[in-house]
Design a protein around this motif. Structure first.
Motif, mmCIF file in Angstrom:
data_model
loop_
_atom_site.group_PDB
_atom_site.id
_atom_site.type_symbol
_atom_site.label_atom_id
_atom_site.label_comp_id
_atom_site.label_asym_id
_atom_site.label_seq_id
_atom_site.Cartn_x
_atom_site.Cartn_y
_atom_site.Cartn_z
ATOM 1 N N PRO A 261 -31.413 -42.071 -98.731
ATOM 2 C CA PRO A 261 -31.936 -41.657 -97.694
ATOM 3 C C PRO A 261 -31.143 -40.409 -96.963
ATOM 4 C CG PRO A 261 -31.741 -43.909 -97.669
ATOM 5 C CD PRO A 261 -31.040 -43.691 -98.673
ATOM 6 N N LEU A 262 -29.957 -40.241 -97.344
ATOM 7 C CA LEU A 262 -29.261 -39.185 -96.874
ATOM 8 C C LEU A 262 -29.337 -37.996 -97.757
ATOM 9 C CD1 LEU A 262 -26.099 -40.900 -95.961
ATOM 10 C CD2 LEU A 262 -27.918 -40.323 -94.202
ATOM 11 N N SER A 263 -30.200 -37.917 -98.930
ATOM 12 C CA SER A 263 -30.385 -36.777 -99.752
ATOM 13 C C SER A 263 -30.832 -35.423 -99.152
ATOM 14 C CB SER A 263 -31.230 -37.112 -101.037
ATOM 15 O OG SER A 263 -30.461 -38.129 -101.674
ATOM 16 N N TRP A 264 -31.652 -35.880 -98.079
ATOM 17 C CA TRP A 264 -32.104 -34.590 -97.406
ATOM 18 C C TRP A 264 -31.166 -33.676 -96.637
ATOM 19 C CZ3 TRP A 264 -31.177 -33.857 -92.203
ATOM 20 C CH2 TRP A 264 -30.452 -34.813 -91.611
ATOM 21 N N ILE A 265 -29.846 -34.008 -96.757
ATOM 22 C CA ILE A 265 -28.714 -33.377 -95.972
ATOM 23 C C ILE A 265 -28.505 -32.336 -97.105
ATOM 24 C CG2 ILE A 265 -26.483 -33.697 -94.935
ATOM 25 C CD1 ILE A 265 -26.957 -36.211 -94.196
ATOM 26 N N PRO A 266 -27.887 -32.606 -98.216
ATOM 27 C CA PRO A 266 -27.518 -31.477 -99.088
ATOM 28 C C PRO A 266 -28.713 -30.571 -99.304
ATOM 29 C CG PRO A 266 -27.682 -33.539 -100.301
ATOM 30 C CD PRO A 266 -27.851 -33.840 -98.755
ATOM 31 N N GLU A 267 -30.165 -31.430 -99.655
ATOM 32 C CA GLU A 267 -31.279 -30.347 -100.198
ATOM 33 C C GLU A 267 -31.699 -29.317 -98.739
ATOM 34 O OE1 GLU A 267 -34.032 -33.559 -100.709
ATOM 35 O OE2 GLU A 267 -33.029 -34.256 -102.573
ATOM 36 N N GLY A 268 -31.449 -29.997 -97.374
ATOM 37 C CA GLY A 268 -31.802 -29.200 -96.389
ATOM 38 C C GLY A 268 -30.796 -28.169 -96.394
ATOM 39 N N LEU A 269 -29.467 -28.340 -96.567
ATOM 40 C CA LEU A 269 -28.288 -27.083 -96.308
ATOM 41 C C LEU A 269 -28.670 -26.188 -97.596
ATOM 42 C CD1 LEU A 269 -25.341 -29.348 -95.885
ATOM 43 C CD2 LEU A 269 -26.336 -27.912 -94.227
ATOM 44 N N LEU A 270 -28.836 -26.618 -98.961
ATOM 45 C CA LEU A 270 -29.388 -25.575 -99.708
ATOM 46 C C LEU A 270 -30.685 -24.754 -99.414
ATOM 47 C CD1 LEU A 270 -29.004 -27.927 -103.039
ATOM 48 C CD2 LEU A 270 -27.740 -25.994 -102.500
ATOM 49 N N ARG A 271 -31.712 -25.306 -98.793
ATOM 50 C CA ARG A 271 -32.673 -24.380 -98.365
ATOM 51 C C ARG A 271 -32.113 -23.444 -97.549
ATOM 52 N NH1 ARG A 271 -35.688 -29.568 -98.992
ATOM 53 N NH2 ARG A 271 -37.391 -29.366 -100.431
ATOM 54 N N LYS A 272 -31.669 -23.694 -96.424
ATOM 55 C CA LYS A 272 -31.231 -22.930 -95.074
ATOM 56 C C LYS A 272 -30.258 -21.944 -95.456
ATOM 57 C CE LYS A 272 -29.756 -23.139 -90.261
ATOM 58 N NZ LYS A 272 -30.734 -22.254 -89.950
#
Length: 515
Positions: A261-272
């Motif tokens: 459920p927290l994988s969106w954090i590194p994925e979001g940081l990579l995108r940004k």
């Protein structure tokens, strides 16, 4: 053979100097000493199939701890180093060399060594531990079986008998060069991504079919040799992560080895912060902890400069000057609707990877469902044979590396099983560990062993040693290669216990008996 690495000046290159000093200390403390020439090694004999990085490294660990080995390599001496003996001269390590320390004695000159330096380190390791006298080239192994005493025979008895077996054939064999419809129409040059050394691409346009690690190999060559324009024709989206050791290590610290459920954090940081204006290239419906990401920062710079163009598409046909593609928008699956476009180029590169070497030489019971590869104990030990370890042969995807400390750990776990019968797992308990891992990863979008992170791998090793008190004495040996004499003395003291349990030290080493 001593390393040829030169120490950098602490004044002009302080970080590199500290890294080289650290490598020297690790090698001094953790590298087992090579036996003097002509030494008769008295501990159990190990057969190793494959002379790539994994095969040479595991053999060095075995010999350094007093175990005799024979390496069987299907190719000639030029095959030493495995996949690195096949790639282009311009190829280099994508992850930081801190995460590619396949043996404690390896000494890198910098963060991202090239093919030549990697092969050089493999050869130095091979010669330092006297493996040149223990390697049989042009010796393909078609089958292995056990004799009446449980010893392993490779092809036939003329090759000797062995108490342990390490399969180190890896995951990359011969180049995969598929034939595509209409390719005969194309009048330009067509090469596999590993066949570019010596080719002239200066001021030319290169069409690269594929979007994985092989595409990076082609891109490195194109950049180094002055290619004018490169098109990456990728059928599906794949995560790209920075060539940054801190970020790479942080991503590998997901102990669950799956999307959470927290994988969106590194994925979001990579995108940004990494993709930034190129977020259209980031996968929309595939998390980063589902597939091996492509590690490359340079590709982003080249995309922004216009030197490289990434095309999400399906290959439809060829013309005499290029390729007809069905270019798709983001989120449209392969084979979905798009718009037809012709891309012209001077050279077509098939970045289609390599054929996976077969493990068919192993006994049939290694493949019994539901415990066939990669669903093996610690992913490398077939449940019916604790004296076999297929190191780096069964993995599919991961965040980490196949060329790091775990080669030594896997090797020493095998050695522990061979010399200490009380540590050997029964098939029943090997299967229960596999079942437990499947339950723990029941929510993973991939199979339990289809994807893992490096921290998850360390957890597997830790649990393997901690679950059995009779393995505790081996902990420093398994994890660090230390404690060679202590376990040996304790094993001698345990002999009456083993005799009382009916465990014979001389025969039946592969029966899987344990306390």
């Amino acid at each position: 053979m001593p390393s040829e690495t030169k120490m950098e000046s602490p004044l002009f290159h302080p970080l590199v100097f500290i890294y080289q000093l650290m490598q020297w200390a690790i090698g001094l403390i953790m590298s087992p000493d090579p036996p003097p020439p002509g030494t008769q090694l008295s501990r159990p004999k190990i057969a190793i199939i494959g002379a790539g990085i994994t095969g040479v490294t595991s053999a060095a660990h075995c010999v350094g701890h007093g175990f005799d080995v024979v390496i069987f390599e299907a190719g000639d001496k030029k095959s030493l180093g495995g996949i690195w003996s096949k790639v282009n001269d311009t190829s280099s390590l994508q992850i930081h060399s801190l995460m590619y320390r396949f043996h404690p004695s390896v000494k890198w000159e910098g963060g991202y060594p090239d093919r030549q330096q990697i092969i050089s380190q493999v050869k130095q390791l091979w010669e330092r531990y006297g493996l040149d006298a223990r390697t049989r080239f042009n010796k393909k192994i078609d089958k292995v079986y056990q004799d009446e005493k449980g010893r392993w025979i490779l092809n036939d008895p003329s090759n000797g008998s062995f108490e342990g077996l390490i399969a180190a054939v890896g995951t990359c064999g011969d180049p995969k060069m598929p034939s595509m419809d209409g390719m005969d129409k194309y009048k330009g040059e067509v090469y596999h991504s590993s066949q570019l050394t010596g080719k002239d691409v200066r001021d030319k346009t290169m069409l690269v079919i594929g979007g994985g690690a092989s595409a990076v190999e082609a891109l490195e060559f194109a950049s180094a040799k002055g290619c004018k324009k490169t098109y990456i024709l990728s059928r599906s989206d794949k995560w790209i992560i920075p060539r940054n050791p801190i970020i790479n290590v942080l991503l590998s610290l997901n102990i669950w080895g799956q999307e959470t459920p927290l994988s969106w954090i590194p994925e979001g940081l990579l995108r940004k912060f990494f993709y930034r204006d190129l977020q259209d290239l980031a996968p929309r419906d595939k998390g980063i902890f589902t597939d091996t990401p492509m590690v490359n920062s340079d590709v982003m710079d080249k995309l922004r400069s216009g030197e490289v163009e990434w095309v999400r598409c399906d290959i439809e046909d060829f013309t005499d000057k290029g390729i007809v593609v069905n270019k798709r928008d983001k989120g449209v699956p392969p084979g979905g609707p798009g718009r037809s476009k012709v891309l012209e180029g001077d050279i077509v590169v098939m970045a289609t990877g390599y054929k996976r070497p077969s493990l068919d030489f192993l006994p049939n019971d290694c493949f019994d469902e539901p415990y066939g590869p990669p669903n093996w104990y610690l992913q490398t030990f077939p449940t019916s044979h604790p004296s076999v370890s297929a190191i780096n042969c069964t993995y599919l995807s991961a965040i980490g590396t196949v060329g790091n400390w775990h080669i030594g750990i896997y090797t020493r776990i095998l050695l522990m099983f061979l010399v200490d019968p009380l540590t050997r797992p029964r098939p029943f308990w090997m299967e229960r560990w596999i079942d437990m891992t499947k339950v723990l990863k029941a929510a993973a979008p991939t199979g339990a062993f289809d994807f893992f992170t490096y921290l998850e791998l360390i957890w597997w090793f830790t649990f393997c040693v901690a679950i059995n008190p009779l393995r505790w004495k081996w902990a420093f040996f398994v994890f660090f290669g230390l404690g060679y004499a202590l376990p040996k003395r304790i094993i001698e003291a345990e002999k009456p216990i083993r005799n009382g349990l009916g465990i014979n030290d001389e025969e039946g080493r592969d029966e899987g008996k344990s306390f």
